[in-house]
Design an enzyme around this catalytic site. Structure first.
Site, PDB file in Angstrom:
ATOM      1  CG  ASP A   1      47.674 -32.092 -28.584  1.00 17.91           C
ATOM      2  OD1 ASP A   1      46.603 -32.051 -27.967  1.00 17.91           O
ATOM      3  OD2 ASP A   1      48.483 -33.035 -28.492  1.00 17.91           O
TER       4      ASP A   1
ATOM      5  CG  ASP B   1      48.230 -33.850 -22.513  1.00 20.35           C
ATOM      6  OD1 ASP B   1      48.767 -33.128 -21.662  1.00 20.35           O
ATOM      7  OD2 ASP B   1      47.013 -34.112 -22.511  1.00 20.35           O
TER       8      ASP B   1
END
Length: 224
Positions: free
Chosen positions: A7, A9
């Site tokens: 991922d 953020d």
């Protein structure tokens, strides 16, 4: 194939790039500061709660870019990279990425943030493979504000990964997969991979990871 998924953020970056882009557009005068901040905060709260309507959010998030056009958008994003993203790229994140790349792993960033915001970030991190929310384009090739295909969010991340694998004539049984993520929104993909890693996890994901015996990595406070 050893497939390592990240991922973006709050996992590789200690900020939310989508939220930060919204704040940046206000700072450069593209959006009304009061109204945009109110709606941006509202959408972000929905994301954290797992209740975000991603189609509504993308229309909102890409509106200023759509109106300003390609040249102004490119110039603004270059400045965004210099002022916001580059200072947020940490040695810890780069070390973790390079560790997997040096081992010969196939490294991929998969994010619920749209491709306009994230593709330059992936390049800055030295990652070629990116799965992000794809943006539909009009006849002139510019963004319409709609999403093209399956949004890479929650269960959509699993579907997009399956599409990525199928395009390479692979399936989950033919790869050894690891996924690093901070968010409960990513539980469907964390449950699907061989090696889930709760990375800088929110409280709910930390509790879930502890109950299931998943590895927990606080990337920005420890060595990868």
């Amino acid at each position: 194939m050893k497939l390592v998924l990240f991922d973006l953020d709050h996992t590789l970056l200690p900020i939310d790039s989508d939220y930060a882009w919204g704040q940046f557009t206000t700072r450069i005068g593209w959006t009304d500061p009061v109204e945009f901040a109110r709606r941006n905060d509202e959408f972000f709260a929905h994301y954290q709660a797992g209740t975000l309507d991603v189609h509504d959010y993308v229309r909102f998030a890409i509106e200023a870019v759509r109106v300003k056009g390609p040249q102004a958008a490119a110039e603004a994003h270059e400045r965004f990279m210099q002022e916001v993203i580059q200072p947020a790229i940490t040695p810890q994140a780069l070390a973790l990425l390079r560790q997997h790349q040096a081992a010969g792993d196939t490294v991929l960033i998969i994010t619920a943030t749209n491709e306009f915001v994230t593709r330059p970030i992936a390049r800055a991190l030295g990652v070629d493979e990116l799965i992000a929310v794809q943006l539909a384009r009009d006849e002139q090739g510019w963004f319409t504000g709609e999403i093209d295909g399956v949004p890479s969010m929650r269960e959509g991340k699993v579907r997009r990964m399956e599409q990525w694998l199928a395009a390479r004539q692979l399936d989950w049984t033919q790869v050894e997969s690891t996924f690093y993520s901070d968010s409960t929104n990513d539980v469907p993909l964390l449950e699907r991979v061989n090696h889930p890693v709760a990375t800088n996890p929110d409280d709910r994901l930390r509790a879930l990871a502890q109950s299931r015996g998943w590895r927990i990595l606080d990337l920005f406070t420890e060595t990868p």
